[in-house]
Structure formats: structure tokens, C-alpha cells
Scaffold this motif. Sequence first.
Motif, mmCIF file in Angstrom:
data_model
loop_
_atom_site.group_PDB
_atom_site.id
_atom_site.type_symbol
_atom_site.label_atom_id
_atom_site.label_comp_id
_atom_site.label_asym_id
_atom_site.label_seq_id
_atom_site.Cartn_x
_atom_site.Cartn_y
_atom_site.Cartn_z
ATOM 1 N N ALA A 1 2.880 -4.828 2.734
ATOM 2 C CA ALA A 1 1.909 -5.536 3.587
ATOM 3 C C ALA A 1 1.949 -7.053 3.422
ATOM 4 N N THR B 1 4.007 0.938 2.267
ATOM 5 C CA THR B 1 3.849 -0.154 3.245
ATOM 6 C C THR B 1 3.859 -1.514 2.565
ATOM 7 N N GLU C 1 -13.137 -12.714 9.857
ATOM 8 C CA GLU C 1 -13.612 -12.646 11.249
ATOM 9 C C GLU C 1 -15.138 -12.615 11.327
ATOM 10 N N GLY D 1 -2.800 -6.437 12.031
ATOM 11 C CA GLY D 1 -1.926 -5.732 11.104
ATOM 12 C C GLY D 1 -0.943 -6.613 10.358
ATOM 13 N N CYS D 2 -1.076 -7.946 10.491
ATOM 14 C CA CYS D 2 -0.086 -8.834 9.863
ATOM 15 C C CYS D 2 -0.427 -9.143 8.402
ATOM 16 N N GLY D 3 -1.583 -8.680 7.915
ATOM 17 C CA GLY D 3 -1.893 -8.854 6.491
ATOM 18 C C GLY D 3 -2.971 -9.884 6.169
ATOM 19 N N TYR E 1 0.905 -1.154 0.000
ATOM 20 C CA TYR E 1 0.000 0.000 0.000
ATOM 21 C C TYR E 1 0.935 1.194 0.000
ATOM 22 N N SER F 1 -6.402 -9.721 6.353
ATOM 23 C CA SER F 1 -7.490 -9.200 5.514
ATOM 24 C C SER F 1 -6.979 -8.848 4.129
ATOM 25 N N THR F 2 -5.789 -8.304 4.084
ATOM 26 C CA THR F 2 -5.207 -7.939 2.790
ATOM 27 C C THR F 2 -5.088 -9.170 1.897
#
Length: 277
Positions: free
Chosen positions: A45, A43, A199, A66-68, A40, A70-71
Motif C-alpha cells: 500500500a 497488498t 477528509e 485507494g492510493c494510500g 496489508y 489514509s494509510t
Amino acid sequence: MSLLTVKENMVMVNNGNIDIASSIANNNVVFDTKELNLWYGETHALKDINLKIKENEVTAIIGPSGCGKSTYLKTLNRMVELVPTVRTTGEISYKGQSILDKSFKVENLRTRVGMVFQKPNPFPKSIYDNIAYGPRIHGIRNKKILDEIVEKSLRGAYIWDEVKDRLKENAYGLSGGQQQRLCIARTLAIEPDVILMDEPTSALDPKSTLKIEDLVQELKKDYSIIIVTHNMQQAARISDRTAFFLDGEVVEFDVTDTIFTKPNDSRTEDYISGRFG
Ligand SMILES: Nc1ncnc2c1ncn2[C@@H]1O[C@H](COP(=O)(O)OP(=O)(O)OP(=O)(O)O)[C@@H](O)[C@H]1O
Ligand SMILES: [Mg+2]
């Protein structure tokens, strides 16, 4: 893969004949990710992700915030492209077709790969119209066919009995757990192969959570499911394989039982035993 096949494979593992995780051949692979990197802007990711996701299994993705996770999920249906600064390298193939290729029609992918989000997000429409929405977009107008799709999808998501007498009522009148099952039914209505779940139970009470977990077990007979969860017990209960992400990398990917009982990497052990994250 059916439960029976999983069990057969586990027997083989127990006999020491074959290492099932490292022996995943290309057959029955629904998503094959090779050397995937994603940025991003500045970043970084996702870093050199290599993962083979198998058909008719539940694959859990775990890891700290924040570890990726969802990305990664959103690269599988190319939703991540909605962020203008995104850049990717590497390859993801869906049933042998390279999907990051700009020539690949993203609409085709989205009808094969459905997604369920953390917060139930029904449309402000009737229960019936929520389910009929996707099929109507695909040009189905026949009332009898739509009725059949609505019933089949709601039955598939184990919510039919709860809503069959109130199909014309607004979906916002349902409880959170019911809304989430409605959203799953809405996904089933487009007859996907894969269901991505980010989730899906984190906003639900324990009873609704168990209902969704039971549903996932049922759905894997017909669909491949990839589920992001912060709930270790949930991953252990419902998934066949688990990928542990950390800081944009896949630290470990293996049969769920192995990840939770004898992980290879000390970072996996630290995470699942609650030492960080
Ligand atoms: N739209 C965006 N623009 C810029 N950076 C983003 C964007 N979305 C995510 N990121 C960054 O990418 C990294 C991975 O985020 P991602 O949302 O994939 O994590 P996650 O594992 O799903 O976390 P969580 O468990 O909190 O949901 C993070 O550093 C995040 O800040
Ligand atoms: Mg996330």
C-alpha cells in the motif's frame, strides 16, 4: 512556518535564489519519513515514501481513491497497527525520535498527534464531557481546570459561542458541521502538536466546510496540520505544501502553489486537471 516566512520564502523563490521545496532542511521538520513501505498482507500500500513534514504548516495529501492517503496518515500515529496483517519497513521520525520502533511508547505519540476523521464521531455524551474526556483520562479531575480546558478548546475550534449555553446537552444534537468542530475541539483538549485530518469536510455542506477551512488556517499558528482531501480547491486554498500520492507512491511533493500551477510530473498535472481519479 508562519505565513510571513512562507511569503519570504516565496519572494526568495521568485528571485530565483533558492528552491524552497528541495531545500527543506531538517530544522522545523515534525515528521521525517524515510523509505517507508507498508503492506496489508500481500497488498503493497505504501512504496518508498520519503516526506519531510514541516512544523506550523498545513500539508495537504491528494490523490485518487485507494492510493494510500489514509494509510499514510494512520502510520503517523501508528493507528495502522490495529490491522493485524500490517507490516512496515523504513523509518518515520517524530521530532527526531523513531516512532516505528516497537520500544517507542505509542501512548506518548497519540497525545502529541491528534486525529480528526471524515465522519464527525462525537461520543454519545454531553458537549462538555466530549471535551473533558481526554483530559480526564490524563488524570485531570479539578472542575475549575476542566472548565478552563473545555472553554479554551471550544474557543480554539470556533464553536464556543454556538454551544456555551448548552454544554450539558448531548453532542448528537449538534449539526454535522458543529459536530466536526466539536471533534476538533476534543483533539485540541489534549494539547497535541500535530493534527491529522482525513477528509474532514467531505461529509459537510459548503458553509460548514468554509468554517473548517478558516479554522485550519487559524490552527496552523499553533499546530502542524496534515490534511487528506479529495477537494483540489480546498488543498489549493488552505495548504502550504501538497503531496500527490498515486498507487502507493509520492509522485510529487512541493509548495502548493507549484503543484497547482507548474507541476513537475505530467501525472500530477493530469490529476489536478481532473483527467483521472
Ligand atoms: N484494513 C485494510 N486491509 C487490507 N487492505 C487495506 C486496508 N486498508 C486499506 N487497504 C488497501 O490499501 C490501499 C490504500 O488504501 P487507503 O485507504 O490508504 O487509500 P486512500 O488513498 O485513503 O483512499 P480513499 O481516497 O478512497 O480514502 C488500498 O489498496 C486499500 O484497499
Ligand atoms: Mg482514505
